[in-house]
Design an enzyme around this catalytic site. Structure first.
Site, short mmCIF file in Angstrom:
data_model
loop_
_atom_site.label_atom_id
_atom_site.label_comp_id
_atom_site.label_asym_id
_atom_site.label_seq_id
_atom_site.Cartn_x
_atom_site.Cartn_y
_atom_site.Cartn_z
N SER A 135 0.93 -1.00 -0.01
CA SER A 135 -0.09 0.14 -0.05
C SER A 135 1.07 1.03 0.07
O SER A 135 2.17 1.28 0.33
CB SER A 135 -0.82 0.14 1.13
OG SER A 135 -1.53 1.28 1.39
N TYR A 148 -2.18 -0.46 10.14
CA TYR A 148 -2.39 -0.85 8.73
C TYR A 148 -0.86 -0.51 8.17
O TYR A 148 -0.33 -1.27 7.11
CB TYR A 148 -3.22 0.11 8.10
CG TYR A 148 -3.63 -0.28 6.67
CD1 TYR A 148 -4.43 -1.64 6.46
CD2 TYR A 148 -3.04 0.23 5.45
CE1 TYR A 148 -4.86 -1.84 5.09
CE2 TYR A 148 -3.42 0.00 4.29
CZ TYR A 148 -4.32 -1.13 3.90
OH TYR A 148 -4.52 -1.52 2.76
#
Length: 284
Positions: A135, A148
């Site tokens: 990501s 995350y």
């Protein structure tokens, strides 16, 4: 790589990026093996793709091995793995639900490791390709996203090491870097009373959401090219060149919004997993 006739295993394929990639690969003649939670939804996507679904939690070794063995028994092997399964949680470190934080790490990082380890013998046999979904969060570490970011940075590091380890075996490894994509996960986070305004209020391109179709196209292209990296949108690739400066930018922006958000999160206990995927993972 011509994907026609190739067996592609995708985790987290019940919705969002996984489902979009599956549909696009099916249109090119690939054989789809979809692995994940939300069994009814997963089977529906598999039917749309003319593929097969195996319901399994990517953090469960036994369930993964059963699913992968089922894929190999059905199709005869695995040519491509897209380690895509992932969840997200809202919360600041000092007040976040510990179970939610650790579940994000478990699914997003350990789930990738377990998926790759279980599938790797079959990728070696086919001299195949593995795409690990990281990501933009691996590059830019924003407040409220510690779990995350940590997991996705770990995914990037894991894939880079793996690439060097298996290249001599004929296996290529890529890393996918996506900004905010209009999936159920991100859309659900946007409805959060604290994190939603934080995310949408980010300046310029940093707060923009991109359609999942952009990711689908990019991932299919990456698979056909056995690419080392795929970026959506394209500017994410350029940002990687300046990643040493991103903490300074975050540090400069944080005082404008974090103190009030941090107080509200601590007072109202608003942390937790987000979206349908988070709900499914939380039940395990």
């Amino acid at each position: 790589m011509d994907v026609a006739g190739k067996v592609v295993l995708i985790t987290g394929a019940a919705r969002g990026i996984g489902a979009e990639v599956a549909r696009r690969l099916a249109a090119r003649g690939a054989k789809l093996a979809l692995v994940g939670l939300e069994g009814d939804q997963l089977r529906q996507v598999a039917e749309q793709c003319g593929g097969r679904a195996w319901e399994a939690d990517v953090t469960d070794w036994e369930a993964l091995e059963t699913a992968v063995n089922g894929v190999v028994d059905h199709y005869g092997g695995i040519d491509v793995v897209v380690a895509n399964a992932g969840i997200a949680a809202t919360g600041f470190v000092r007040s976040m639900d510990p179970a939610a934080f650790e579940r994000v790490i478990e699914v997003n990082l350990l789930g990738v490791w377990r998926t790759v380890r279980t599938c790797l013998p079959h990728l070696i046999a086919s001299r195949g390709y593995c795409l690990v979904v990281s990501s933009l969060a691996a590059i830019v570490h924003i407040p409220g996203n510690a779990a995350y970011s940590a997991a996705k940075a770990g995914c990037e590091a894991f894939a880079d090491s793996l690439r060097a380890e298996v290249r001599h075996l004929g296996v290529d490894v890529g890393v996918a870097y996506f900004s905010w994509i209009a999936t159920d996960m991100v859309n659900s986070a946007d409805r959060h009373p604290v994190f939603g305004p934080l995310r949408s209020g980010m300046p310029g391109l940093a707060g923009k959401k991109y359609p999942v179709s952009d990711v689908g196209k990019a991932v299919v292209r990456a698979i056909t090219r056995r690419s080392k990296a795929v970026h959506v949108p394209g500017w994410v690739g350029g940002l990687k060149l300046f990643r040493a400066f991103t903490p300074k930018v975050v540090d400069r922006q944080a005082p404008k919004s974090v103190p009030a958000a941090d107080r509200e999160m601590a007072q109202r206990d608003l942390s937790g997993l987000v979206g349908p995927g988070g709900t499914a993972a939380e039940k395990r």
